[in-house]
Design a protein around this motif. Structure first.
Motif, PDB file in Angstrom:
ATOM      1  N   TYR A 126       0.908  -1.158   0.000  1.00 17.85           N
ATOM      2  CA  TYR A 126       0.000   0.000   0.000  1.00 17.85           C
ATOM      3  C   TYR A 126       0.939   1.196   0.000  1.00 17.85           C
ATOM      4  CZ  TYR A 126      -3.844  -2.989   1.804  1.00 17.85           C
ATOM      5  OH  TYR A 126      -4.805  -3.947   2.006  1.00 17.85           O
ATOM      6  N   ALA A 168       2.434  -4.723   3.062  1.00 23.59           N
ATOM      7  CA  ALA A 168       1.466  -5.360   3.962  1.00 23.59           C
ATOM      8  C   ALA A 168       1.561  -6.879   3.904  1.00 23.59           C
ATOM      9  CB  ALA A 168       0.050  -4.904   3.596  1.00 23.59           C
ATOM     10  N   GLY A 209      -2.629  -6.114  12.338  1.00 26.81           N
ATOM     11  CA  GLY A 209      -1.885  -5.432  11.266  1.00 26.81           C
ATOM     12  C   GLY A 209      -0.883  -6.318  10.540  1.00 26.81           C
ATOM     13  N   GLY A 243      -1.408  -8.511   8.229  1.00 26.88           N
ATOM     14  CA  GLY A 243      -1.688  -8.698   6.801  1.00 26.88           C
ATOM     15  C   GLY A 243      -2.741  -9.752   6.493  1.00 26.88           C
ATOM     16  N   LYS A 244      -3.481 -10.187   7.498  1.00 29.94           N
ATOM     17  CA  LYS A 244      -4.475 -11.248   7.286  1.00 29.94           C
ATOM     18  C   LYS A 244      -5.621 -10.787   6.381  1.00 29.94           C
ATOM     19  CE  LYS A 244      -5.138 -11.553  11.713  1.00 29.94           C
ATOM     20  NZ  LYS A 244      -4.177 -10.580  12.244  1.00 29.94           N
ATOM     21  N   THR A 245      -6.225  -9.650   6.748  1.00 32.55           N
ATOM     22  CA  THR A 245      -7.366  -9.162   5.966  1.00 32.55           C
ATOM     23  C   THR A 245      -6.942  -8.857   4.529  1.00 32.55           C
ATOM     24  OG1 THR A 245      -8.267  -8.241   7.994  1.00 32.55           O
ATOM     25  CG2 THR A 245      -9.232  -7.449   5.944  1.00 32.55           C
ATOM     26  N   THR A 246      -5.769  -8.284   4.375  1.00 32.17           N
ATOM     27  CA  THR A 246      -5.254  -7.995   3.037  1.00 32.17           C
ATOM     28  C   THR A 246      -5.143  -9.286   2.234  1.00 32.17           C
ATOM     29  OG1 THR A 246      -4.036  -6.093   3.905  1.00 32.17           O
ATOM     30  CG2 THR A 246      -3.304  -6.964   1.780  1.00 32.17           C
TER      31      THR A 246
HETATM   32  P1  ATP Z   1      -6.064  -7.194  12.270  1.00 32.07           P
HETATM   33  O1  ATP Z   1      -5.722  -8.466  13.011  1.00 32.07           O
HETATM   34  O2  ATP Z   1      -5.843  -6.001  13.117  1.00 32.07           O
HETATM   35  O3  ATP Z   1      -7.388  -7.232  11.585  1.00 32.07           O
HETATM   36  P2  ATP Z   1      -4.682  -7.775   9.744  1.00 32.07           P
HETATM   37  O4  ATP Z   1      -3.693  -8.869   9.982  1.00 32.07           O
HETATM   38  O5  ATP Z   1      -5.966  -8.145   9.130  1.00 32.07           O
HETATM   39  O6  ATP Z   1      -4.940  -7.009  11.109  1.00 32.07           O
HETATM   40  P3  ATP Z   1      -4.354  -5.909   7.544  1.00 32.07           P
HETATM   41  O7  ATP Z   1      -5.651  -5.224   7.768  1.00 32.07           O
HETATM   42  O8  ATP Z   1      -4.231  -6.797   6.385  1.00 32.07           O
HETATM   43  O9  ATP Z   1      -3.911  -6.693   8.865  1.00 32.07           O
HETATM   44  O10 ATP Z   1      -3.232  -4.782   7.454  1.00 32.07           O
HETATM   45  C1  ATP Z   1      -1.871  -5.027   7.079  1.00 32.07           C
HETATM   46  C2  ATP Z   1      -1.142  -3.707   6.896  1.00 32.07           C
HETATM   47  O11 ATP Z   1      -1.651  -3.025   5.757  1.00 32.07           O
HETATM   48  C3  ATP Z   1      -1.239  -2.745   8.056  1.00 32.07           C
HETATM   49  O12 ATP Z   1       0.001  -2.105   8.194  1.00 32.07           O
HETATM   50  C4  ATP Z   1      -2.311  -1.771   7.600  1.00 32.07           C
HETATM   51  O13 ATP Z   1      -2.103  -0.514   8.177  1.00 32.07           O
HETATM   52  C5  ATP Z   1      -2.114  -1.727   6.102  1.00 32.07           C
HETATM   53  N1  ATP Z   1      -3.383  -1.486   5.369  1.00 32.07           N
HETATM   54  C6  ATP Z   1      -4.488  -2.272   5.400  1.00 32.07           C
HETATM   55  N2  ATP Z   1      -5.453  -1.799   4.562  1.00 32.07           N
HETATM   56  C7  ATP Z   1      -4.939  -0.683   3.993  1.00 32.07           C
HETATM   57  C8  ATP Z   1      -5.421   0.256   3.015  1.00 32.07           C
HETATM   58  N3  ATP Z   1      -6.629   0.133   2.477  1.00 32.07           N
HETATM   59  N4  ATP Z   1      -4.605   1.276   2.672  1.00 32.07           N
HETATM   60  C9  ATP Z   1      -3.372   1.384   3.210  1.00 32.07           C
HETATM   61  N5  ATP Z   1      -2.844   0.542   4.099  1.00 32.07           N
HETATM   62  C10 ATP Z   1      -3.607  -0.474   4.500  1.00 32.07           C
END
Ligand code: ATP
Length: 306
Positions: free
Chosen positions: A18, A23, A44, A46-49
């Motif tokens: 991003y 991520a 944070g 990167g799971k949701t990504t």
């Molecule tokens: P959580 O357990 O808190 O849900 P996660 O493992 O799902 O977290 P992600 O949401 O994938 O993590 O985020 C991974 C990284 O990407 C983080 O640093 C976050 O700030 C960044 N990020 C996520 N979505 C975006 C976006 N739309 N634009 C910019 N950066 C993003």
């Protein structure tokens, strides 16, 4: 042609930036038919990504994702069901309208949708919710409806982002059993959770991400074996200081009325056992596998300290 035993979901070297922020950092894994796979990591990580990339909602910077050998596109997304953290429900619709909407989108006939919906509402013990507005349901019940919309067309791949959050123990059990049933039918399931006891009970295979990069990956049984460390739980009257001095003993901590002795590997068990003297009174001595929680904290924690 699909050969039996073909890996169905294949994630290969995906990277996602991003802007300047990386991520997801070179992530690869496979999930076969009927496998339950855990995607773990701190907030944070990167799971949701990763989920969004698999669902085809977000494009990876590089790397590729295939389902039964095909790239994820519009055609394939029909075979993927998901329950996301955003709990994307259309509030003003009734349960029936919402499920009909999703089912029709996925090409199902109204009659089949309603039959399945009836089954699921009964299964989750909410048969009289058919004509209730979604926004009037409790959070837990909204989650059940989201799960029903995800599985209404019996997807091949089911993605569950924190599916147990907000559910009471009875509903956690109902949802777990429903997921096991789908697994038996050959659905592949990927899920994320911060609750290690769910993961431990549930998935055979997992990956732990730290800042988008996998730090631990594979089958849970093997991961525990490779970790080597074990815990001995001891109860009774003895000198814990003496145990601390044994080679291979990493720590001795008191938890309630028990001592937990962390050892470097199984060979240390006998040394601890033989260290007791005649005057000691031991009422309990058990060797335990490390918990996933322990492994997670050590693996992820080590990276936070860097
Ligand atoms: P959580 O357990 O808190 O849900 P996660 O493992 O799902 O977290 P992600 O949401 O994938 O993590 O985020 C991974 C990284 O990407 C983080 O640093 C976050 O700030 C960044 N990020 C996520 N979505 C975006 C976006 N739309 N634009 C910019 N950066 C993003």
């Amino acid at each position: 042609i699909l050969i039996r035993g073909d890996e169905m979901l294949k994630v290969e070297h995906i990277v996602k930036y991003y802007g300047d922020n990386k991520a997801v950092d070179d992530l690869s894994f496979t999930v076969k038919d009927g496998e339950i796979f855990g995607l773990l990591g701190a907030n944070g990580a990167g799971k949701t990504t990763t989920f969004r990339i698999i669902m085809g909602l977000l494009e990876a910077t590089s790397g590729k994702v295939t389902l039964d050998g095909k790239k994820i596109d519009y055609d394939v997304t029909d075979k993927i069901g998901f329950v996301t953290e955003e709990r994307s429900l259309l509030g003003k619709m009734t349960v029936k309208e919402q499920i009909l909407f999703y089912g029709t989108l996925k090409g199902m006939l109204e009659e089949d949708i309603l039959k399945k919906l009836d089954y699921w509402l009964n299964y989750f013990q909410i048969p009289d919710y058919l004509n209730r507005k979604i926004k009037e349901l409790s959070k837990g019940n909204q989650q059940k409806i989201q799960f029903i919309s995800a599985v209404i067309n019996e997807p091949k791949l089911l993605i569950l982002d924190e599916p147990f959050t907000g559910l009471d123990p009875i509903n956690v059990k109902l949802l777990k059993d429903a997921i096991y049933d789908l697994q038996k039918k050959g659905t592949s399931i990927i899920f994320s959770s911060h609750q290690m006891e769910h993961v431990e009970e549930f998935c055979e295979k997992l990956v732990i991400l730290v800042q988008g990069h996998p730090v631990l990956e594979g089958y849970l049984k093997q991961i525990k074996k490779d970790y080597r460390k074990k815990n001995i739980v001891i109860q009774g009257k003895f000198d814990p200081k003496k145990i601390e001095k044994i080679k291979g003993v990493l720590s001795v901590t008191k938890e309630h009325d028990e001592y937990v002795v962390k050892i470097s590997d199984e060979s240390v068990v006998k040394d601890v056992f033989h260290s007791f003297s005649k005057s000691d009174e031991i009422t309990k001595f058990v060797t335990l596998e490390p918990s996933l929680n322990e492994i997670f904290i050590e693996k992820v924690g080590a990276h936070y300290d860097e």
